[in-house]
Design a protein around this motif. Structure first.
Motif, short mmCIF file in Angstrom:
data_model
loop_
_atom_site.label_atom_id
_atom_site.label_comp_id
_atom_site.label_asym_id
_atom_site.label_seq_id
_atom_site.Cartn_x
_atom_site.Cartn_y
_atom_site.Cartn_z
N THR A 82 0.83 -1.20 0.00
CA THR A 82 0.00 0.00 0.00
C THR A 82 0.87 1.25 0.00
OG1 THR A 82 -1.71 -1.17 1.24
CG2 THR A 82 -1.81 1.24 1.22
N VAL A 83 0.53 2.19 -0.85
CA VAL A 83 1.28 3.44 -0.96
C VAL A 83 0.49 4.55 -0.27
CG1 VAL A 83 2.30 5.13 -2.51
CG2 VAL A 83 2.34 2.70 -3.11
N TYR A 84 1.08 5.14 0.78
CA TYR A 84 0.40 6.18 1.55
C TYR A 84 0.82 7.59 1.12
CZ TYR A 84 -0.84 2.30 4.58
OH TYR A 84 -1.32 1.11 5.07
N GLY A 85 1.77 7.66 0.22
CA GLY A 85 2.22 8.96 -0.24
C GLY A 85 3.50 8.82 -1.04
N THR A 86 3.97 9.94 -1.53
CA THR A 86 5.21 9.95 -2.30
C THR A 86 6.07 11.13 -1.88
OG1 THR A 86 4.19 11.25 -4.07
CG2 THR A 86 4.16 8.84 -4.31
N ALA A 87 7.36 10.97 -2.12
CA ALA A 87 8.31 12.07 -1.93
C ALA A 87 9.24 12.08 -3.14
CB ALA A 87 9.12 11.87 -0.65
N VAL A 88 9.38 13.24 -3.73
CA VAL A 88 10.27 13.41 -4.88
C VAL A 88 11.47 14.23 -4.42
CG1 VAL A 88 10.50 14.25 -7.23
CG2 VAL A 88 8.32 13.30 -6.46
N VAL A 89 12.65 13.63 -4.51
CA VAL A 89 13.87 14.26 -4.02
C VAL A 89 14.81 14.48 -5.21
CG1 VAL A 89 15.80 14.10 -2.41
CG2 VAL A 89 13.58 13.13 -1.80
N ASP A 90 15.00 15.73 -5.56
CA ASP A 90 15.85 16.07 -6.72
C ASP A 90 15.50 15.22 -7.94
OD1 ASP A 90 17.09 18.06 -5.36
OD2 ASP A 90 18.99 17.01 -5.08
N GLY A 91 14.20 15.08 -8.19
CA GLY A 91 13.73 14.38 -9.39
C GLY A 91 13.54 12.88 -9.22
N VAL A 92 13.93 12.30 -8.10
CA VAL A 92 13.78 10.86 -7.86
C VAL A 92 12.56 10.65 -6.97
CG1 VAL A 92 14.83 8.76 -6.94
CG2 VAL A 92 16.26 10.48 -8.07
N GLU A 93 11.61 9.84 -7.43
CA GLU A 93 10.38 9.62 -6.67
C GLU A 93 10.48 8.37 -5.80
OE1 GLU A 93 6.10 8.12 -7.98
OE2 GLU A 93 6.29 10.27 -8.34
N TYR A 94 10.05 8.51 -4.56
CA TYR A 94 10.02 7.40 -3.61
C TYR A 94 8.59 7.21 -3.13
CZ TYR A 94 15.07 8.23 -3.33
OH TYR A 94 16.40 8.39 -3.63
N GLU A 95 8.15 5.94 -3.08
CA GLU A 95 6.84 5.62 -2.54
C GLU A 95 6.96 5.35 -1.05
OE1 GLU A 95 5.51 2.30 -4.81
OE2 GLU A 95 4.73 3.55 -6.44
N LEU A 96 5.98 5.79 -0.29
CA LEU A 96 5.99 5.62 1.16
C LEU A 96 4.99 4.52 1.53
CD1 LEU A 96 5.94 9.42 2.10
CD2 LEU A 96 7.92 7.92 1.83
N HIS A 97 5.52 3.46 2.15
CA HIS A 97 4.70 2.29 2.47
C HIS A 97 4.39 2.17 3.96
CE1 HIS A 97 5.21 0.84 -1.62
NE2 HIS A 97 6.49 1.10 -1.52
N GLU A 98 4.99 3.00 4.77
CA GLU A 98 4.69 3.03 6.20
C GLU A 98 4.41 4.48 6.60
OE1 GLU A 98 7.47 1.28 8.82
OE2 GLU A 98 7.39 -0.70 7.89
N LEU A 99 3.45 4.65 7.49
CA LEU A 99 3.06 6.01 7.86
C LEU A 99 2.61 6.02 9.32
CD1 LEU A 99 2.68 8.85 6.66
CD2 LEU A 99 0.34 8.22 6.10
N ARG A 100 3.12 6.98 10.06
CA ARG A 100 2.74 7.13 11.47
C ARG A 100 2.45 8.60 11.77
NH1 ARG A 100 7.30 4.68 15.14
NH2 ARG A 100 8.52 6.00 13.75
N ARG A 101 1.34 8.82 12.44
CA ARG A 101 1.02 10.15 12.96
C ARG A 101 1.29 10.09 14.46
NH1 ARG A 101 -4.84 13.32 12.67
NH2 ARG A 101 -4.17 15.18 13.84
N CYS A 102 2.30 10.79 14.89
CA CYS A 102 2.77 10.68 16.27
C CYS A 102 2.09 11.70 17.17
CB CYS A 102 4.29 10.87 16.33
SG CYS A 102 5.22 9.63 15.40
N GLU A 103 1.91 11.32 18.41
CA GLU A 103 1.42 12.25 19.41
C GLU A 103 2.49 13.32 19.65
OE1 GLU A 103 -0.11 12.29 24.07
OE2 GLU A 103 0.25 10.40 23.02
#
Length: 208
Positions: A82-103
């Motif tokens: 499951t992809v929860y988001g993406t980050a593009v760093v200097d043109g390279v895209e990374y998919e985010l498969h883990e996500l935590r909303r911290c207190e």
């Protein structure tokens, strides 16, 4: 656990049948005790005993199957991709498969509205190994009453963060934006991170 049918168990069953038959033929029943069991009855009784010893308990088998099914479901969830988001760093895209909303941590003069951590696994490539992780941290916060959102990034490019306030867009259950970072070690200009990430409803205590 299934107990295998073994040759010694079969031999014990046969010896039991033979011993009972010999005893029945060699002695008379006591008065009022009734007649000795027939060879057919003895054979059926021995076969039933052997079957009980060799067959697993149906309840135990069902429990084991349910446990295996639960482990399989957990494995599928962990590897669902499951992809929860993406980050593009200097043109390279990374998919985010883990996500935590911290207190948010309780810090003097810092009012954190949102603390979000996203991670993604990346394939092997120059500067990192197969199975390595990237991580992005997004903070929506105020410092001394002034807006001071921040973004940090750790990946094959290095470790970077924002020195100056950056604007984090929040809306429709997501955060998004573009952040210019500096190298965390040298303080020199670093990478540009563009991100678009879900915001979970559940808040976790990430500092346990």
């Amino acid at each position: 656990m299934t107990v295998p049918r073994s040759l010694p168990l079969a031999r014990l069953g046969a010896l039991g049948v033979t011993a009972v038959l010999l005893a029945a033929c060699g002695s008379d029943p006591a008065p009022g005790a009734g007649s000795a069991p027939s060879p057919t009855e003895v054979a059926e009784s021995s076969a039933a005993t052997a079957a009980e010893a060799s067959d697993p308990d149906p309840g135990a088998t069902m429990d084991a199957e349910q446990e295996d099914a639960g482990q399989e479901d957990a494995g599928q969830a962990a590897g669902s991709g499951t992809v929860y988001g993406t980050a593009v760093v200097d043109g390279v895209e990374y998919e985010l498969h883990e996500l935590r909303r911290c207190e948010p941590a309780d810090q003097e003069m810092i009012d954190i509205e949102l603390e979000l951590t996203g991670r993604g696994q990346v394939p092997a490539g120059e500067g990192y190994n197969d199975g390595d992780w990237v991580q992005i941290d997004v903070y929506v916060q105020q410092i001394a009453g002034a807006d001071f959102d921040s973004v940090s990034w750790a990946g094959p490019e290095g470790v970077f963060g924002t020195d100056d306030p950056t604007e984090v867009g929040v809306g429709d259950g997501r955060v998004s934006g573009t952040a210019a970072t500096v190298d965390s070690l040298t303080g020199e200009p670093g990478v540009t991170v563009t991100y678009d990430i879900e915001v979970p409803d559940e808040i976790l205590d990430c500092r346990l």
